[in-house]
Design an enzyme around this catalytic site. Sequence first.
Site, short mmCIF file in Angstrom:
data_model
loop_
_atom_site.label_atom_id
_atom_site.label_comp_id
_atom_site.label_asym_id
_atom_site.label_seq_id
_atom_site.Cartn_x
_atom_site.Cartn_y
_atom_site.Cartn_z
N HIS A 11 0.84 -1.21 0.00
CA HIS A 11 0.00 0.00 0.00
C HIS A 11 0.87 1.25 0.00
CE1 HIS A 11 -3.50 -2.48 0.78
NE2 HIS A 11 -2.83 -3.06 1.76
N LYS A 12 1.93 1.21 0.81
CA LYS A 12 2.86 2.36 0.81
C LYS A 12 3.50 2.50 -0.57
CE LYS A 12 4.60 2.10 5.60
NZ LYS A 12 5.86 1.94 6.34
N GLU A 43 12.73 -3.35 13.69
CA GLU A 43 12.28 -1.97 13.96
C GLU A 43 12.22 -1.76 15.47
OE1 GLU A 43 9.14 -0.45 11.45
OE2 GLU A 43 9.52 -2.07 10.00
N ASP A 73 8.50 5.25 7.63
CA ASP A 73 7.99 4.65 8.86
C ASP A 73 6.83 5.52 9.30
OD1 ASP A 73 8.59 2.29 10.58
OD2 ASP A 73 8.37 3.81 12.13
P1 ITT Z 1 7.55 -1.40 6.08
O1 ITT Z 1 8.20 -1.38 7.44
O2 ITT Z 1 8.04 -2.49 5.20
O3 ITT Z 1 7.59 -0.06 5.40
P2 ITT Z 1 5.08 -1.73 7.61
O4 ITT Z 1 3.68 -2.00 7.19
O5 ITT Z 1 5.68 -2.64 8.65
O6 ITT Z 1 5.98 -1.73 6.27
P3 ITT Z 1 5.34 0.51 9.46
O7 ITT Z 1 6.23 -0.26 10.38
O8 ITT Z 1 5.72 1.91 9.12
O9 ITT Z 1 5.18 -0.23 8.05
O10 ITT Z 1 3.86 0.49 10.06
C1 ITT Z 1 2.89 1.37 9.63
C2 ITT Z 1 1.59 1.09 10.37
O11 ITT Z 1 0.77 2.26 10.32
C3 ITT Z 1 0.78 -0.02 9.72
O12 ITT Z 1 -0.02 -0.66 10.69
C4 ITT Z 1 -0.11 0.75 8.73
O13 ITT Z 1 -1.28 0.05 8.44
C5 ITT Z 1 -0.35 2.06 9.49
N1 ITT Z 1 -0.40 3.17 8.51
C6 ITT Z 1 0.66 3.84 8.00
N2 ITT Z 1 0.26 4.72 7.07
C7 ITT Z 1 -1.08 4.60 6.99
C8 ITT Z 1 -2.04 5.22 6.20
O14 ITT Z 1 -1.70 6.11 5.26
N3 ITT Z 1 -3.31 4.88 6.38
C9 ITT Z 1 -3.66 3.96 7.29
N4 ITT Z 1 -2.81 3.30 8.08
C10 ITT Z 1 -1.51 3.62 7.93
#
Ligand code: ITT
Length: 205
Positions: A11-12, A43, A73
């Site tokens: 999604h990111k 992390e 992050d």
């Molecule tokens: P990477 O570390 O591989 O980038 P991750 O999913 O583990 O992927 P994070 O540790 O940064 O990423 O966790 C981000 C959390 O915040 C995760 O639960 C997402 O669903 C939530 N999140 C981040 N951005 C968001 C958004 O734009 N809308 C809704 N939820 C979001």
Amino acid sequence: MRLYLATSNLHKIEELAAMLAAAGLDVEVHTAEAVGGMPEVVEDQNTFSGNALKKARALAALLPEDGLALADDSGICIEAFNGAPGVYSARYAGENATDEENLEKLIRELGNVPNGKRGGSFECHLAVVAPHGEERLFIGEIFGTILRERRGESGFGYDPVFLPLGKERTTAEMTSEEKAAISHRGNAMRQFLEWMRDTKIQGGA
Ligand code: ITT
């Protein structure tokens, strides 16, 4: 030059790649798959910036000389919980929790919190490790209210319950362009793009 997204969250990747494409920079955008996949990163930092830098550095170590690593992050910070889950947003309901399980837990835990005390914010810290090792951080935020029930099917994670201040639709009821125009990630990305243009790091005019 080549830019590599230091994340395994699809999604990111979708949101970041769309913003980069819309900006029209003179860069090739790749995912970490192009260099064998995102390396395992623990992390364990207590700030978004700390974790973002760890992810960017881990990928930068695998990149060609003209490669720039960009890590994200992010998470949700709930006022009634003194900023939690914050850096633990991805693991809120447990180590390998799904977005759905995390969202379910947030709705449950906020169950008894009255209207007027349901404020929260999303934060996004983008870390860059540029060719030759230069490091930069760009931070974006968005404030809003956490709804009691889900609304909308777009976006991901906590979007279905996040109603940005002054808006009538959750970030899951917005198009990706509408979300990017106001979101934590959009705000951090605009700073990153300005820096790219200022430093002319992208090799353009
Ligand atoms: P990477 O570390 O591989 O980038 P991750 O999913 O583990 O992927 P994070 O540790 O940064 O990423 O966790 C981000 C959390 O915040 C995760 O639960 C997402 O669903 C939530 N999140 C981040 N951005 C968001 C958004 O734009 N809308 C809704 N939820 C979001």
